[in-house]
Design an enzyme around this catalytic site. Structure first.
Site, PDB file in Angstrom:
ATOM      1  N   SER A 148       3.764   0.147  16.784  1.00 42.21           N
ATOM      2  CA  SER A 148       4.771   0.642  17.723  1.00 42.21           C
ATOM      3  C   SER A 148       5.850   1.384  16.940  1.00 42.21           C
ATOM      4  O   SER A 148       6.207   0.998  15.814  1.00 42.21           O
ATOM      5  CB  SER A 148       5.394  -0.522  18.495  1.00 42.21           C
ATOM      6  OG  SER A 148       4.440  -1.143  19.333  1.00 42.21           O
ATOM      7  N   SER A 161      -4.467  11.708   2.452  1.00 39.29           N
ATOM      8  CA  SER A 161      -5.272  11.496   3.651  1.00 39.29           C
ATOM      9  C   SER A 161      -6.721  11.812   3.316  1.00 39.29           C
ATOM     10  O   SER A 161      -7.084  12.978   3.118  1.00 39.29           O
ATOM     11  CB  SER A 161      -4.778  12.389   4.798  1.00 39.29           C
ATOM     12  OG  SER A 161      -5.626  12.254   5.927  1.00 39.29           O
ATOM     13  N   TYR A 174      -3.942   3.559  -1.262  1.00 37.12           N
ATOM     14  CA  TYR A 174      -4.304   4.672  -2.149  1.00 37.12           C
ATOM     15  C   TYR A 174      -5.314   4.235  -3.208  1.00 37.12           C
ATOM     16  O   TYR A 174      -5.265   4.688  -4.358  1.00 37.12           O
ATOM     17  CB  TYR A 174      -3.052   5.259  -2.824  1.00 37.12           C
ATOM     18  CG  TYR A 174      -2.078   5.918  -1.877  1.00 37.12           C
ATOM     19  CD1 TYR A 174      -2.518   6.823  -0.927  1.00 37.12           C
ATOM     20  CD2 TYR A 174      -0.722   5.643  -1.937  1.00 37.12           C
ATOM     21  CE1 TYR A 174      -1.630   7.436  -0.051  1.00 37.12           C
ATOM     22  CE2 TYR A 174       0.179   6.245  -1.057  1.00 37.12           C
ATOM     23  CZ  TYR A 174      -0.293   7.144  -0.123  1.00 37.12           C
ATOM     24  OH  TYR A 174       0.590   7.750   0.748  1.00 37.12           O
ATOM     25  N   HIS A 176      -5.366   4.209   3.539  1.00 41.60           N
ATOM     26  CA  HIS A 176      -4.121   4.817   3.995  1.00 41.60           C
ATOM     27  C   HIS A 176      -2.900   4.150   3.371  1.00 41.60           C
ATOM     28  O   HIS A 176      -1.892   4.807   3.090  1.00 41.60           O
ATOM     29  CB  HIS A 176      -4.041   4.734   5.518  1.00 41.60           C
ATOM     30  CG  HIS A 176      -2.944   5.540   6.123  1.00 41.60           C
ATOM     31  ND1 HIS A 176      -3.009   6.909   6.235  1.00 41.60           N
ATOM     32  CD2 HIS A 176      -1.739   5.187   6.645  1.00 41.60           C
ATOM     33  CE1 HIS A 176      -1.909   7.361   6.809  1.00 41.60           C
ATOM     34  NE2 HIS A 176      -1.122   6.347   7.062  1.00 41.60           N
ATOM     35  N   GLY A 224       4.977  12.080  -1.375  1.00 40.15           N
ATOM     36  CA  GLY A 224       3.740  12.649  -0.881  1.00 40.15           C
ATOM     37  C   GLY A 224       2.901  11.653  -0.119  1.00 40.15           C
ATOM     38  O   GLY A 224       3.314  10.536   0.193  1.00 40.15           O
ATOM     39  N   ASN A 225       1.677  12.075   0.170  1.00 43.90           N
ATOM     40  CA  ASN A 225       0.781  11.322   1.028  1.00 43.90           C
ATOM     41  C   ASN A 225      -0.646  11.745   0.720  1.00 43.90           C
ATOM     42  O   ASN A 225      -0.895  12.903   0.393  1.00 43.90           O
ATOM     43  CB  ASN A 225       1.133  11.614   2.501  1.00 43.90           C
ATOM     44  CG  ASN A 225       0.152  11.027   3.488  1.00 43.90           C
ATOM     45  OD1 ASN A 225      -0.572  11.753   4.151  1.00 43.90           O
ATOM     46  ND2 ASN A 225       0.113   9.723   3.601  1.00 43.90           N
ATOM     47  N   GLU A 242       3.973  14.044   5.198  1.00 41.88           N
ATOM     48  CA  GLU A 242       3.011  12.985   5.474  1.00 41.88           C
ATOM     49  C   GLU A 242       2.058  13.439   6.574  1.00 41.88           C
ATOM     50  O   GLU A 242       2.407  14.253   7.428  1.00 41.88           O
ATOM     51  CB  GLU A 242       3.742  11.710   5.898  1.00 41.88           C
ATOM     52  CG  GLU A 242       2.956  10.441   5.658  1.00 41.88           C
ATOM     53  CD  GLU A 242       3.853   9.211   5.752  1.00 41.88           C
ATOM     54  OE1 GLU A 242       4.348   8.952   6.860  1.00 41.88           O
ATOM     55  OE2 GLU A 242       4.051   8.540   4.721  1.00 41.88           O
ATOM     56  N   SER A 243       0.854  12.884   6.560  1.00 40.08           N
ATOM     57  CA  SER A 243      -0.167  13.291   7.527  1.00 40.08           C
ATOM     58  C   SER A 243      -0.207  12.372   8.734  1.00 40.08           C
ATOM     59  O   SER A 243       0.122  11.186   8.654  1.00 40.08           O
ATOM     60  CB  SER A 243      -1.545  13.286   6.851  1.00 40.08           C
ATOM     61  OG  SER A 243      -1.871  11.971   6.427  1.00 40.08           O
ATOM     62  N   HIS A 244      -0.636  12.947   9.868  1.00 37.69           N
ATOM     63  CA  HIS A 244      -1.000  12.165  11.040  1.00 37.69           C
ATOM     64  C   HIS A 244      -2.253  12.806  11.635  1.00 37.69           C
ATOM     65  O   HIS A 244      -2.322  13.122  12.823  1.00 37.69           O
ATOM     66  CB  HIS A 244       0.148  12.103  12.061  1.00 37.69           C
ATOM     67  CG  HIS A 244       0.459  10.712  12.494  1.00 37.69           C
ATOM     68  ND1 HIS A 244       0.738  10.357  13.787  1.00 37.69           N
ATOM     69  CD2 HIS A 244       0.500   9.552  11.791  1.00 37.69           C
ATOM     70  CE1 HIS A 244       0.967   9.051  13.864  1.00 37.69           C
ATOM     71  NE2 HIS A 244       0.831   8.550  12.667  1.00 37.69           N
TER      72      HIS A 244
END
Length: 719
Positions: free
Chosen positions: A311, A528, A50, A47, A525-526, A91-93
């Site tokens: 957090s 995942s 990369y 994560h 970008g991201n 971005e991903s979650h």
């Protein structure tokens, strides 16, 4: 507190391979302690590092005269003229949202907003791209309700309009939903803030909310597959507070105006560890942190917990020491923590001290820029078998089958839970094509879209990657915007499987070819990966977020369809049904190849739409569902009927690319035909708008009846 003994089980739990752990020992010339192992784990996981994708991401076009800042910072930045810049990223979650849907989605929104205002930009727009399992899967209802509530709960309270996005359903997402969050903000082009630290002995300052134990190990969790222990991962999901984030944004932007900020970084994945390491590494400096000064909301937190906590609503900055008083006053005003927690150092060193005891002493550069990098084995996706015969179907029955499915029904149930008009600059809200936001105080507007067709990417990663960019390009052109740039969110399964890595490589090659041909460089970008449960991966889903510019709001192509308008199609129709929506939803088939994407035609046709927008009353691109679904949606949005002359399945439901459906007056249609001839682009009349029926050839149904199906199907599935 005694630190745990480092065992093979603990090493594995931190996501290390045996070779990676051996490399840590070689770098240190000793065994790491527990806190040091946690820090290496956070920085070397997929994560954050990369490590499986860097090789291929470097091949993407990232530059252009419009690009102020490309990949590598918190967000990308493009020039929109008049001294203004647009800052944006997606971005991903995904993993957190599957474990704890509300907080996973909410903190995904919070994280992407921080990425934007950390650069000095005030957010003006948000989107989300959501992928869920089958509507009738036992977990899907809970996920849909939780994720949509989380996106709305955070974004609405923060006060940014959600102006677009997409929602899809497929069995491949039964074990892993996808939550991709996009945000964009405006900044002065000469007042962008970056994360590279500079200066030796400069104070490192902690800003925002207090640190707790929520999210500890979240980045490592997001770099692993799911199995039957998934519920045990719930404590690794962060908890968000949008009202604190709103205060943090206002305080951060006010702080930036004081001139006190040398560099600044959002505390996102891996929290304090990643933000400090990235700031130091980009500036070629070391960092010392004194953890007893970190604001804490829970007692007796260990160094390990503080360094790996995720957090929310926290930032880290390097401060000009002579302006400390001014900076502190800003955060006192907003009732947020402001604490000097360390300083920059000349040595290549990441030194963590807690109550006078050294908890970690590591070479900082080895944590970031020299993290492992893999050239994963990959195999090219085999060519799809030729499409078997597709039976003919009554075209109205085919349309009804599409619009009664949550994939193609109206998504009003979703976006009506979002605040789409806050800030009062939304010119077009979700529900039809690109979202549009006026640039406050100017005549300009910005268009935003999010696109990908995963079934295309699975069948043909190269063409599917091209198509995701091309559809985004068309959605921007269809509202009259000039496409500027893109951000990508690469959602894939386990990269250690050569066939999955082959999907990733093929998609990257397709995306790269398309953004180059269409002048839409990737600026952020991201990635995942490991979106798998019990060995079953998602559909390859390289989501493309794209932005476009309109020089004047008068240039927006609307949706003002009325009785008597002519319907025209720009682009060639061959009737490509391979991997089509009709095939998937009506015949439950996923055979055939993805449609070919002619990038020269895409560019020529987009240029034609924008050059002739004064003649066009309404426009939409043709994608999923082909001409049939596009004609219905355009007519339904205006409350008028439509007649399409064709009734054959390939013409109506084929998904050939580089096509637009246009509505205009008869005299404007003649002018467009003349212009098309001069430009050498194919444009034909296919029917007309008017009345109260939807008619395909010789079959028809009342618009009101179909509209009721279209507008109620999603709610019927999830209420």
């Amino acid at each position: 507190m005694t630190e745990p003994e480092i065992t093979p089980e603990l090493i594995k739990a931190h996501g290390f391979t045996l070779d990676e752990y051996a490399e840590v020992k070689r770098i240190l010339n000793r065994d790491p302690n527990y806190t040091e192992m946690g820090i290496f784990s956070a920085m070397w996981n997929e994560h954050c590092s990369y490590k499986s994708s860097k090789k291929w991401l470097r091949t993407l076009p990232t530059e252009g005269p419009q690009v102020i800042c490309g990949p590598g910072e918190n967000a990308g930045v493009v020039d929109i003229g008049d001294g203004q810049a647009l800052v944006f990223k997606m971005e991903s979650h995904n993993h957190p949202s599957y474990i704890e849907p509300y907080q996973g989605a909410a903190t995904g929104v919070g994280g992407i907003l921080r990425d934007v205002f950390t650069m000095g930009a005030r957010p003006i727009a948000a989107m989300n791209a959501l992928s869920f399992g089958r509507p009738d899967h036992p977990k899907t209802r809970q996920l849909v309700h939780g994720v949509v509530a989380g996106v709305g709960g955070y974004g609405n309270c923060f006060g940014v309009p959600t102006i677009g996005g997409e929602v899809r359903f497929d069995a491949a997402y039964d074990g892993n939903c996808l939550v991709n969050a996009f945000a964009a903000g405006l900044a002065d082009a000469d007042k962008i803030f970056y994360s590279a630290a500079s200066g030796v002995g400069m104070p490192v300052v902690y800003l925002g909310a207090k640190t707790g134990r929520d999210g500890v190990g979240g980045a490592t969790m997001a770099s692993a597959e799911f199995d039957d222990t998934i519920e045990e991962k719930r404590p690794t999901v962060q908890v968000g507070d949008p009202f604190t984030e709103k205060r943090l944004m206002e305080a951060t932007l006010e702080l930036m105006a004081t001139g006190a900020v040398i560099s600044i970084q959002d505390m996102g994945a891996a929290g304090l560890t990643c933000s400090a390491v990235e700031m130091g590494d980009k500036g070629g400096l070391g960092v010392r942190l004194d953890l007893e000064n970190v604001p804490q909301r829970e007692p007796n937190m260990t160094a390990y917990e503080m360094m790996l906590s995720e957090s929310q609503e926290r930032m880290l900055m390097v401060l000009k020491p002579e302006l400390e008083a001014e900076a502190r006053a800003v955060f006192d005003k907003w009732d947020l923590d402001f604490a000097i927690v360390g300083e920059t150092m000349a040595e290549d060193r990441f030194l963590i001290v807690h109550n006078g005891e050294v908890k970690a002493d590591l070479p900082l550069s080895k944590l970031a820029s020299t993290a492992p990098e893999y050239d994963r084995p990959w195999v090219e996706t085999p060519a799809a078998a030729p499409l078997a015969d597709v039976p003919g179907i009554d075209p109205i029955d085919g349309l009804r089958a599409l619009i009664s499915d949550p994939n193609y029904a109206s998504k009003a149930w979703v976006y009506e839970q979002y605040d789409t008009m806050v800030m009062a600059d939304s010119a077009r809200t979700p529900g039809f094509g690109s979202g549009i936001v006026r640039v406050h105080g100017t005549d300009k507007a910005l268009a935003f879209t999010s696109d990908v067709t995963p079934r295309y990417v699975k069948a043909n990663p190269f063409e599917g990657g091209k198509q995701a960019v091309a559809e985004a390009y068309r959605n921007l052109c269809a509202v009259g915007a000039r496409p500027l740039a893109t951000t990508d969110n690469m959602n894939f399964g386990n990269p250690e499987k050569p066939e999955i890595m082959g999907q990733f490589v093929g998609a990257i090659k397709g995306i790269g070819a398309a953004v180059k041909a269409l002048d839409m460089p990737i600026v952020s970008g991201n990635v995942s990966l490991y979106n798998e449960t019990d060995g079953t991966g998602i559909l390859p889903t390289p989501t493309i977020g794209a932005v476009g510019l309109l020089d004047h709001t008068d240039d927006i192509i609307g949706t003002q369809v009325r009785d008597g308008h002519v319907a025209l199609v720009l682009g060639d129709t061959t009737g490509h049904l391979g991997q089509s929506a009709l095939l998937a939803q009506v015949f439950r088939r996923t055979d055939g190849d993805a449609p070919h994407v002619d990038l020269d035609a895409e560019r020529a046709h987009g240029d034609f739409i924008r050059a002739n927008r004064a003649l066009i009353k309404a426009c939409t691109d043709l994608s999923d569902g082909g001409l049939a679904l596009a004609a219905f949606e355009l007519a339904e949005s205006a409350g008028v009927g439509v007649t399409i002359d064709a009734d054959d399945t390939p013409t109506l439901f084929g998904e050939d690319q580089a096509r637009y459906l246009i509505a205009c007056n008869f005299d404007e249609a003649e002018a467009l035909m003349s212009a098309a001839g001069a430009a050498g682009v194919p444009l034909i009349t296919v029917g007309s708008f008017g009345g109260d029926q939807v008619t395909f050839g010789s079959t028809s149904a009342p618009l009101a009846e179909l509209s009721e199906v279209y507008r109620s199907a999603f709610a019927a599935a999830f209420e």
